[in-house]
Enzyme design. Structure first.
Site, mmCIF file in Angstrom:
data_model
loop_
_atom_site.group_PDB
_atom_site.id
_atom_site.type_symbol
_atom_site.label_atom_id
_atom_site.label_comp_id
_atom_site.label_asym_id
_atom_site.label_seq_id
_atom_site.Cartn_x
_atom_site.Cartn_y
_atom_site.Cartn_z
ATOM 1 N N GLU A 185 -1.352 -4.712 13.723
ATOM 2 C CA GLU A 185 -0.279 -5.584 14.236
ATOM 3 C C GLU A 185 -0.718 -6.344 15.497
ATOM 4 O O GLU A 185 -0.333 -7.502 15.695
ATOM 5 C CB GLU A 185 0.977 -4.764 14.530
ATOM 6 C CG GLU A 185 2.179 -5.610 14.918
ATOM 7 C CD GLU A 185 3.460 -4.809 14.877
ATOM 8 O OE1 GLU A 185 4.157 -4.878 13.841
ATOM 9 O OE2 GLU A 185 3.756 -4.093 15.846
ATOM 10 N N ALA A 227 12.187 -7.139 14.767
ATOM 11 C CA ALA A 227 13.605 -6.890 15.056
ATOM 12 C C ALA A 227 13.834 -6.347 16.469
ATOM 13 O O ALA A 227 14.833 -6.667 17.104
ATOM 14 C CB ALA A 227 14.170 -5.923 14.023
ATOM 15 N N ASP A 283 4.691 -3.794 4.263
ATOM 16 C CA ASP A 283 4.743 -2.339 4.435
ATOM 17 C C ASP A 283 5.565 -1.783 3.279
ATOM 18 O O ASP A 283 6.488 -2.446 2.782
ATOM 19 C CB ASP A 283 5.497 -1.967 5.726
ATOM 20 C CG ASP A 283 4.594 -1.910 6.954
ATOM 21 O OD1 ASP A 283 3.464 -2.408 6.899
ATOM 22 O OD2 ASP A 283 5.063 -1.362 7.974
ATOM 23 N N LYS A 343 12.388 7.217 8.543
ATOM 24 C CA LYS A 343 11.078 7.865 8.616
ATOM 25 C C LYS A 343 11.218 9.309 9.041
ATOM 26 O O LYS A 343 11.957 9.616 9.946
ATOM 27 C CB LYS A 343 10.211 7.146 9.643
ATOM 28 C CG LYS A 343 9.197 6.254 9.005
ATOM 29 C CD LYS A 343 8.071 5.916 9.926
ATOM 30 C CE LYS A 343 7.167 4.929 9.238
ATOM 31 N NZ LYS A 343 7.007 3.704 9.996
ATOM 32 N N ASP A 358 7.416 1.075 3.545
ATOM 33 C CA ASP A 358 8.554 1.883 4.032
ATOM 34 C C ASP A 358 9.771 1.019 4.342
ATOM 35 O O ASP A 358 10.286 1.009 5.455
ATOM 36 C CB ASP A 358 8.134 2.718 5.263
ATOM 37 C CG ASP A 358 7.580 1.871 6.400
ATOM 38 O OD1 ASP A 358 7.129 0.732 6.141
ATOM 39 O OD2 ASP A 358 7.610 2.346 7.548
ATOM 40 N N VAL A 416 -0.331 4.927 0.043
ATOM 41 C CA VAL A 416 -1.435 5.891 0.079
ATOM 42 C C VAL A 416 -0.907 7.254 0.523
ATOM 43 O O VAL A 416 -0.081 7.347 1.437
ATOM 44 C CB VAL A 416 -2.539 5.390 1.046
ATOM 45 C CG1 VAL A 416 -3.624 6.432 1.238
ATOM 46 C CG2 VAL A 416 -3.130 4.076 0.537
ATOM 47 N N GLY A 417 -1.391 8.305 -0.127
ATOM 48 C CA GLY A 417 -0.997 9.670 0.242
ATOM 49 C C GLY A 417 0.498 9.877 0.056
ATOM 50 O O GLY A 417 1.065 9.495 -0.958
ATOM 51 N N TYR A 426 8.684 11.441 10.538
ATOM 52 C CA TYR A 426 7.310 11.455 11.041
ATOM 53 C C TYR A 426 6.639 12.816 10.885
ATOM 54 O O TYR A 426 5.465 12.901 10.598
ATOM 55 C CB TYR A 426 7.274 11.019 12.508
ATOM 56 C CG TYR A 426 7.442 9.552 12.694
ATOM 57 C CD1 TYR A 426 6.400 8.675 12.360
ATOM 58 C CD2 TYR A 426 8.616 9.019 13.184
ATOM 59 C CE1 TYR A 426 6.534 7.316 12.523
ATOM 60 C CE2 TYR A 426 8.768 7.644 13.354
ATOM 61 C CZ TYR A 426 7.718 6.801 13.024
ATOM 62 O OH TYR A 426 7.865 5.459 13.186
ATOM 63 N N PHE A 448 0.846 -1.196 0.000
ATOM 64 C CA PHE A 448 0.000 0.000 0.000
ATOM 65 C C PHE A 448 0.870 1.230 0.000
ATOM 66 O O PHE A 448 1.829 1.330 0.775
ATOM 67 C CB PHE A 448 -0.925 0.016 1.230
ATOM 68 C CG PHE A 448 -2.012 -1.007 1.143
ATOM 69 C CD1 PHE A 448 -1.719 -2.366 1.233
ATOM 70 C CD2 PHE A 448 -3.334 -0.622 0.940
ATOM 71 C CE1 PHE A 448 -2.717 -3.333 1.127
ATOM 72 C CE2 PHE A 448 -4.338 -1.574 0.833
ATOM 73 C CZ PHE A 448 -4.041 -2.922 0.922
HETATM 74 C C1 2GW Z 1 0.911 5.498 8.473
HETATM 75 C C2 2GW Z 1 1.151 6.113 9.701
HETATM 76 C C3 2GW Z 1 1.186 7.496 9.802
HETATM 77 C C4 2GW Z 1 0.978 8.252 8.661
HETATM 78 C C5 2GW Z 1 0.769 7.635 7.461
HETATM 79 C C6 2GW Z 1 0.696 6.276 7.353
HETATM 80 C C7 2GW Z 1 0.485 5.647 6.071
HETATM 81 C C8 2GW Z 1 0.672 4.261 5.952
HETATM 82 C C9 2GW Z 1 0.166 6.380 4.906
HETATM 83 O O1 2GW Z 1 -0.033 7.616 4.914
HETATM 84 N N1 2GW Z 1 0.049 5.744 3.712
HETATM 85 C C10 2GW Z 1 0.243 4.406 3.614
HETATM 86 O O2 2GW Z 1 0.169 3.854 2.508
HETATM 87 N N2 2GW Z 1 0.509 3.665 4.728
HETATM 88 C C11 2GW Z 1 0.662 2.201 4.593
HETATM 89 O O3 2GW Z 1 0.504 1.563 5.841
HETATM 90 C C12 2GW Z 1 2.068 1.882 4.101
HETATM 91 O O4 2GW Z 1 2.045 0.699 3.315
HETATM 92 C C13 2GW Z 1 2.803 1.649 5.395
HETATM 93 O O5 2GW Z 1 3.993 0.912 5.228
HETATM 94 C C14 2GW Z 1 1.733 0.918 6.199
HETATM 95 C C15 2GW Z 1 1.921 0.943 7.735
HETATM 96 O O6 2GW Z 1 2.241 2.245 8.162
HETATM 97 P P1 2GW Z 1 3.708 2.561 8.689
HETATM 98 O O7 2GW Z 1 4.687 1.812 7.839
HETATM 99 O O8 2GW Z 1 3.905 4.018 8.798
HETATM 100 O O9 2GW Z 1 3.649 1.966 10.145
HETATM 101 P P2 2GW Z 1 4.870 1.294 11.005
HETATM 102 O O10 2GW Z 1 6.104 1.222 10.195
HETATM 103 O O11 2GW Z 1 4.918 1.983 12.323
HETATM 104 O O12 2GW Z 1 4.280 -0.121 11.119
HETATM 105 C C16 2GW Z 1 3.915 -1.085 12.042
HETATM 106 O O13 2GW Z 1 2.707 -0.774 12.750
HETATM 107 C C17 2GW Z 1 1.555 -0.548 11.896
HETATM 108 C C18 2GW Z 1 0.354 -0.319 12.783
HETATM 109 O O14 2GW Z 1 0.524 0.839 13.552
HETATM 110 C C19 2GW Z 1 1.304 -1.717 10.971
HETATM 111 O O15 2GW Z 1 0.914 -2.846 11.711
HETATM 112 C C20 2GW Z 1 2.555 -2.050 10.190
HETATM 113 O O16 2GW Z 1 2.350 -3.197 9.387
HETATM 114 C C21 2GW Z 1 3.712 -2.300 11.151
HETATM 115 O O17 2GW Z 1 4.896 -2.541 10.405
HETATM 116 MN MN MN Z 2 6.259 0.454 8.256
#
Ligand code: 2GW
Ligand code: MN
Length: 296
Positions: A246, A179, A156, A288, A158, A67-68, A290, A65
């Site tokens: 998660e 990890a 994911d 990241k 990222d 998105v945005g 943030y 995914f």
């Molecule tokens: C997510 C958080 C804050 C702002 C934006 C987004 C976001 C995520 C977005 O704007 N657009 C988007 O496509 N995503 C998708 O969701 C993208 O594929 C991203 O890799 C995924 C999960 O968000 P991410 O990678 O920022 O979260 P992490 O790295 O803190 O991930 C762990 O925790 C998540 C739940 O909070 C999920 O379970 C994820 O699978 C975990 O790795």
């Molecule tokens: Mn992620």
């Protein structure tokens, strides 16, 4: 019938399992209590896996995914690096889910590899962007993945591939060791501890990272349906699990044991100080920002 836990119905998959060298990495845990292998570098011969999966005609759908702002920030690096390292030698289709289909970068793909872009709505809360992936993946499996692929792997965006991420990672039901938690004691795991949530759990086996999960499409369909249902039930009850999807994933894998675990070599955070167990980085977390990404 769905087949969970370590109980391969397929004789040939059993033969692959038997080629693993569990003693090759004495310093780390290479097997679970229910006898699922934990895959570390040095335990397997990549050529044996590749040959067998070519022989089985295994094929892989990868879902991701973007998105945005995540599209521009991460998608190109993810896909171009996947072309260098992900399941080389097998047919692979990338399913990119985005709200900005026309902005998906044009990547040059190898033979037997293709890319499909599917438009999705952008949920206003990032927690929903993340959680609602479960619903979208389930729908994509039902609509077309089930007709064309043996396996589905969900990522994911990222992150960046840095080394072989190959057919040794394929299995009936595959989970990833987080990890940051694989060396920590149970009581530090960030499971959902609110008994009002469907993700609530007191004890578990491991802390799994939702950045990668996969398996035979039947099992991933069951996983995504089950997690989505729990997420929606939580919404009805006005609760949200601590780590969103998660937390639900961890609950699912506690009740439905994965048949294979991937070591943190498959998803490493390079900011971690202790690299002693890490003999190869296959995929790493992307840096990241943030402030720029999460102010929506
Ligand atoms: C997510 C958080 C804050 C702002 C934006 C987004 C976001 C995520 C977005 O704007 N657009 C988007 O496509 N995503 C998708 O969701 C993208 O594929 C991203 O890799 C995924 C999960 O968000 P991410 O990678 O920022 O979260 P992490 O790295 O803190 O991930 C762990 O925790 C998540 C739940 O909070 C999920 O379970 C994820 O699978 C975990 O790795
Ligand atoms: Mn992620």
């Amino acid at each position: 019938a769905l087949n969970f836990g370590y109980q391969t119905s397929n004789k040939e998959l059993r033969r692959i399992h038997d080629t693993l060298n569990f003693g090759a990495r004495p310093e780390v845990q290479t097997n679970t209590s229910w006898n699922a292998p934990i895959i570390w570098e040095g335990m397997f011969d990549p050529n044996i896996y590749d040959k067998m999966h070519v022989q089985f005609q295994s094929s892989v759908a990868l879902t991701v995914f973007a998105v945005g702002r995540y599209l521009d920030a991460y998608c190109k690096t993810f896909l171009t690096s996947a072309e260098q390292h992900f399941m080389l030698g097998l047919p692979v289709t990338y399913y990119v889910f985005t709200d900005l289909p026309e902005m998906v970068p044009n990547i040059e793909l190898g033979p037997h590899r293709s890319l499909k872009v599917i438009k999705v709505a952008k949920h206003s809360r990032w927690q929903d962007i993340s959680m609602m992936r479960m619903k979208t993946i389930s729908e994509a499996i039902a609509a077309e993945i089930c007709h064309n692929f043996t396996y589905v792997f969900c990522f994911d965006v990222d992150q960046e591939f840095k080394g072989r991420f190959g057919s040794e990672a394929l299995g009936d039901s595959v989970a990833l060791l987080h990890a940051h938690y694989y060396k920590r004691p149970q009581n530090m795991f960030t499971y959902d501890r609110n008994s009002k949530s469907k993700a609530y759990m007191e004890t578990g086996d491991f802390y799994y990272h939702a950045a990668i999960f996969g398996g035979a499409w039947e099992n991933v369909k069951n996983l995504t349906d089950s997690c989505y249902l729990s997420i929606m039930e939580d919404k009805l009850n006005n609760v949200e699990a601590l780590w969103h999807d998660e937390s639900h994933l961890n609950k699912y894998f506690w009740l439905n044991k994965p048949s294979k675990l991937l070591s943190p070599e498959y998803c490493w955070d390079q900011s971690i100080g202790d690299w002693r167990d890490i003999n190869i980085t296959r995929l790493v977390w992307a840096p990241k920002n943030y402030d720029a990404l999460r102010d929506s």
